[in-house]
Design an enzyme around this catalytic site. Structure first.
Site, PDB file in Angstrom:
ATOM      1  CG  LEU A  24      41.698  51.518  44.955  1.00  0.00           C
ATOM      2  CD1 LEU A  24      41.894  53.041  44.173  1.00  0.00           C
ATOM      3  CD2 LEU A  24      42.460  50.498  44.127  1.00  0.00           C
ATOM      4  CB  THR A  57      33.415  53.394  42.731  1.00  0.00           C
ATOM      5  OG1 THR A  57      34.612  53.787  43.424  1.00  0.00           O
ATOM      6  CG2 THR A  57      33.749  53.170  41.283  1.00  0.00           C
ATOM      7  NE  ARG A  95      35.973  55.072  53.524  1.00  0.00           N
ATOM      8  CZ  ARG A  95      34.849  55.522  53.922  1.00  0.00           C
ATOM      9  NH1 ARG A  95      33.728  54.576  54.447  1.00  0.00           N
ATOM     10  NH2 ARG A  95      34.845  56.722  54.369  1.00  0.00           N
ATOM     11  CD  GLU A 125      55.915  21.019  27.965  1.00  0.00           C
ATOM     12  OE1 GLU A 125      56.210  20.903  29.257  1.00  0.00           O
ATOM     13  OE2 GLU A 125      55.245  21.517  27.611  1.00  0.00           O
ATOM     14  CD  GLU A 179      38.806  49.546  36.444  1.00  0.00           C
ATOM     15  OE1 GLU A 179      38.009  50.388  36.251  1.00  0.00           O
ATOM     16  OE2 GLU A 179      38.945  48.844  35.294  1.00  0.00           O
ATOM     17  CB  CYS A 237      52.165  18.544  33.094  1.00  0.00           C
ATOM     18  SG  CYS A 237      51.641  18.026  31.717  1.00  0.00           S
TER      19      CYS A 237
END
Length: 321
Positions: free
Chosen positions: A268, A194, A266, A46, A262, A71
């Site tokens: 994920l 990983t 397992r 704004e 990433e 705000c």
């Protein structure tokens, strides 16, 4: 409002952890000024929009469109509501309300108390989607979680044999896009397997911007200090006994709004099973493996997906809701 959203997206890199916001000042169907929130700590949308208006005597006859509720509190900058009121603008069109507890309807109320006409809910769904990460953090008290993996066309993430070299699924373009995604994330998480098998650095080497906070899980204290994750080049947190929800709570307390997961498969799948994810980015390479580590399984998400082609690979974007 569509132009507000378009402007807001230009703050994708600089605005977080603040929301992306765009604003447009209009008089008699003509745009007088526009702006967006460029960086956290800097002027809000704004402020930039009103400052760009040359014919300030037209402001009392103008409408300001803003994608997120102005705000009404003193933070790093003064309240935008007071600037709007002082400028003489008497009509404000708001895309969606701000869930942040110091705003959350108070900006709209202050404007109405000052005699401004306030219209809300214009392109509300699009405005909320623009700042879905910000909304998730403040409403669900956890980071917005993006799952990312690459797979073969027959649904495998890699081969099981520890002695087999890692399979490369990504091409140069999709690898660069992954680093862009990292640069837009507050933290990045991989599981123990990983971290051991791939020894990733999890940095943004291929895209400008800060590397995210690196996270991994080591419940059995098996990660050697020689891993690149532990080289001290980027802050790293190692979780040992925490559940996924405890990790989410910790990241919320740290102020981390976005988490990129990433792998591996397992970890994920655990996020999917516990319904702790918001979107998934899946890259499918143009070849089959025939065997190996199966990719995670998404449930009830296929209707909310998009496909993009990057060379011979297909990148799929899936939303959980």
């Amino acid at each position: 409002m569509s132009r507000c959203i378009q402007l807001a997206r230009q703050g994708e890199a600089g605005a977080p952890p603040n929301p992306m916001v765009g604003a447009v000042v209009v008089c008699d169907g003509r745009i007088l000024g526009e702006g967006f929130h460029r960086r956290c700590g800097g002027p809000h949308a704004e402020v930039n929009a009103i400052a760009s208006v040359r014919d300030r005597h037209l402001l009392p006859e103008s409408t300001i469109y803003v994608s997120l509720e102005p705000c009404n509190h003193y933070g790093k900058t003064p309240p935008c509501t007071e600037l709007i009121i002082r400028s003489g603008i008497r009509r404000v069109v708001v895309g969606c309300t701000d869930p942040f507890q110091k705003v959350n309807g108070q900006g709209i109320r202050r404007l109405r108390e000052a005699g401004c006409e306030v219209v809300t809910g214009v392109m509300e769904e699009e405005c909320r989607h623009l700042n879905r990460r910000f909304f998730t953090f403040h409403q669900q008290h956890r980071p917005y979680v993006t799952l990312k993996w690459a797979q073969s066309s027959d649904g495998y993430m890699g081969l099981n044999a520890a002695t087999t070299p890692p399979v490369r699924f990504s091409n140069d373009v999709t690898q660069t896009l992954v680093h862009r995604l990292r640069a837009r994330s507050g933290a990045i998480l991989v599981g123990t397997r990983t971290a051991l098998a791939d020894d990733p650095s999890l940095t943004t080497r291929l895209w400008p911007g800060p590397s995210p906070l690196r996270l991994t899980i080591d419940r059995h204290n098996v990660l050697p200090p020689t891993l690149r994750l532990l080289d001290g080049s980027v802050p790293t947190v190692v979780y040992q006994h925490e559940s996924l929800r405890e990790i989410m709570d910790d990241l919320y307390q740290r102020g981390i709004q976005t988490l990129l997961v990433e792998g591996g498969a397992r970890l994920l799948q655990s996020f999917i099973d516990e319904e702790l994810w918001d979107e998934a980015r899946i890259e499918t390479a143009p070849f089959c493996l025939g065997r190996g580590v199966c990719s995670p399984t998404l449930r009830d998400a296929t209707l909310l997906s998009e496909h993009h082609y990057c060379g011979n690979s297909i990148r799929r974007y899936v939303r959980s809701h």
